[in-house]
Scaffold this active site. Structure first.
Site, PDB file in Angstrom:
ATOM      1  CB  CYS A  55       5.299 -74.130  22.288  1.00  0.00           C
ATOM      2  SG  CYS A  55       5.005 -75.104  23.768  1.00  0.00           S
ATOM      3  CG  LEU A  56       2.281 -78.958  22.235  1.00  0.00           C
ATOM      4  CD1 LEU A  56       1.277 -80.040  22.618  1.00  0.00           C
ATOM      5  CD2 LEU A  56       3.626 -79.259  22.873  1.00  0.00           C
ATOM      6  CB  CYS A  57       5.637 -79.661  16.281  1.00  0.00           C
ATOM      7  SG  CYS A  57       6.121 -79.266  14.618  1.00  0.00           S
ATOM      8  CB  THR A  58       0.128 -81.057  16.644  1.00  0.00           C
ATOM      9  OG1 THR A  58      -1.274 -81.214  16.332  1.00  0.00           O
ATOM     10  CG2 THR A  58       0.243 -80.707  18.107  1.00  0.00           C
ATOM     11  CG  LEU A 101       5.124 -82.879  20.520  1.00  0.00           C
ATOM     12  CD1 LEU A 101       4.022 -82.052  19.888  1.00  0.00           C
ATOM     13  CD2 LEU A 101       6.385 -82.797  19.666  1.00  0.00           C
TER      14      LEU A 101
END
Ligand SMILES: *Cc1c(COP(=O)(O)O)cnc(C)c1O
Length: 408
Positions: free
Chosen positions: A357-360, A398
């Site tokens: 779910c991390l934005c990377t 995050l």
């Protein structure tokens, strides 16, 4: 399609769901209060240890390197299972003290021990594996100031390495240990400094799956220990022979042949030189003891398509399982063993990417994996998560926070 790593043997399903330590994953998640969740199974650790002890000579102790998994309930469990503990920081020292592990069974390695850590270790009475002449001098000075007799061993930087090892920690220039040729002089100064002399620590590498490589390294470790203690001129009290026993993570990996390692070691111990005849021997293992006992469970939050690729987006990710994402010391990203835990009995039906779910874009749990159909609410299992998972991942990254952990 990209293959997945091998699921450790022995995992079964009940009512179509993955079972860990006797419990269905939906029940475990409910008991823990939700996902993401690391589940560590005692029965798997116990089985692993009993096979290991059956293969190894009785004279060789089994130590647990707690950096592999410092979860307190697991450590408490290990207290009754292993012969010693290896720590590598003042924080890990506090942990073993809190759990009530006998300091006589603990050794403290690691470069860059601060004075306050050395002092705490001296007060606790654990063995310090000296990583340099400078550290030995600081240890002796602190011991003198506080009126303690230090228990000191020397970590040797060997002049060979564990072949095929995932992480090389010996051979050539290293921040770990003291180069072999300088060890005898250092040992003499430690003994003259009135320390209790505790012997050598020789760690040659990690994550080896080749029995031949481990057999070679162990033979070299015993030879080197004998040669150095002959130079020192007194029999060696203790030898921590290192470990390096690996587990299969990736497609094509096969398990280490522990019977072959044990047989070769039996042979070596049958004809040891005089200086090692009465030496206390031990192995120090981390992932081999606990890695395959752990499963990381995360829930599918979204199912989406992009340019013909299906993504299962989960509530977990690299902030808990950095190694499975491929960002913990690997050059080419390969898939860990991953399954749809809530449909463990189902056949593969589609190719999907499982992401966190991390934005990377680094946050991947499985690429182009063939898995049963899964949708929002399903549980994904990442296996081989018992070592270097929760404590070796950037849980604050995050702002998603840490995973739950449970021992079953
Ligand atoms: C990390 C480490 C271990 C444990 O390594 P595993 O690969 O988990 O077995 C053992 N000894 C030392 C000195 C270490 O640094």
């Amino acid at each position: 399609m990209k293959p997945l790593g091998p699921i450790p043997p022995g995992f079964v399903s009940r009512d179509g769901e993955l079972v860990i330590g006797g419990g269905k994953v939906s029940d475990l998640v409910a008991e823990a209060g939700g996902t993401p969740l690391f589940v560590y199974a005692r029965d798997r650790i116990a089985t692993r240890l009993s096979h290991l002890r059956a293969a190894m000579p009785a004279r060789v102790g089994i130590n647990y390197a707690i950096k592999a998994n410092p979860f307190e309930p697991l450590l408490s469990y290990m207290r009754g299972q292993v012969d010693g503990f290896d720590i590598a920081s003042g924080g890990e020292l506090q942990l073993v003290e809190r759990i009530g592990i006998d300091p006589a069974k603990v050794s403290f390695a690691g470069p860059g021990k601060r004075d306050d850590e050395l002092e705490a270790a001296l007060v606790a009475g654990v063995t310090l594996n000296c990583e340099s002449e400078g550290e030995a001098a600081r240890t002796l000075a602190i011991a003198e100031r506080i009126g303690r007799t230090p228990r000191m061993a020397v970590r040797v930087n060997p002049d060979f390495e564990l072949k095929g090892s995932g992480m090389k920690m010996g051979g050539g220039a290293k921040p770990f240990g003291v180069d072999a040729e300088r060890v005898p002089a250092l040992v003499r100064s430690i003994i003259e400094g009135r320390a209790e002399w505790r012997g050598f620590h020789i760690f040659t590498g990690s994550q080896a799956l080749s029995a031949d490589a481990i057999i070679d390294a162990q033979a070299n470790v015993l030879d080197l220990a004998a040669r150095l203690s002959d130079e020192v001129g007194i029999p060696l009290p203790k030898l921590n022979m290192g470990g390096g026993f690996g587990i299969p993570y990736f497609p094509g990996d096969s398990p280490l042949d522990i019977a072959a390692v044990g047989e070769a070691l039996h042979g070596r111990l049958a004809d040891l030189p005089a200086s090692l005849a009465r030496t206390d021997l031990c192995l120090e293992l981390g992932r081999y003891l606990v890695g395959e006992a752990g499963v990381y469970l995360t829930r599918v939050i979204d199912r989406k398509e992009s340019n013909g690729v299906t993504y299962l987006v989960t509530d977990g990710g690299l902030h808990h399982q950095l190694a499975a994402s491929g960002n913990f010391g690997t050059v080419v990203r390969r898939n860990y063993p991953v399954a749809i835990a809530s449909r463990f009995a189902a056949e593969p039906a589609e190719e999907v990417n499982v992401v966190g779910c991390l934005c990377t874009p680094l946050d991947r749990l499985a690429d182009a994996a063939e898995l049963p159909y899964a949708d929002v609410g399903d549980l994904v299992a990442v296996f081989c998560a018992g070592a270097y998972g929760a404590s070796a991942s950037p849980a604050s990254f995050l702002g998603q926070g840490p995973a739950r952990e449970m021992l079953v």
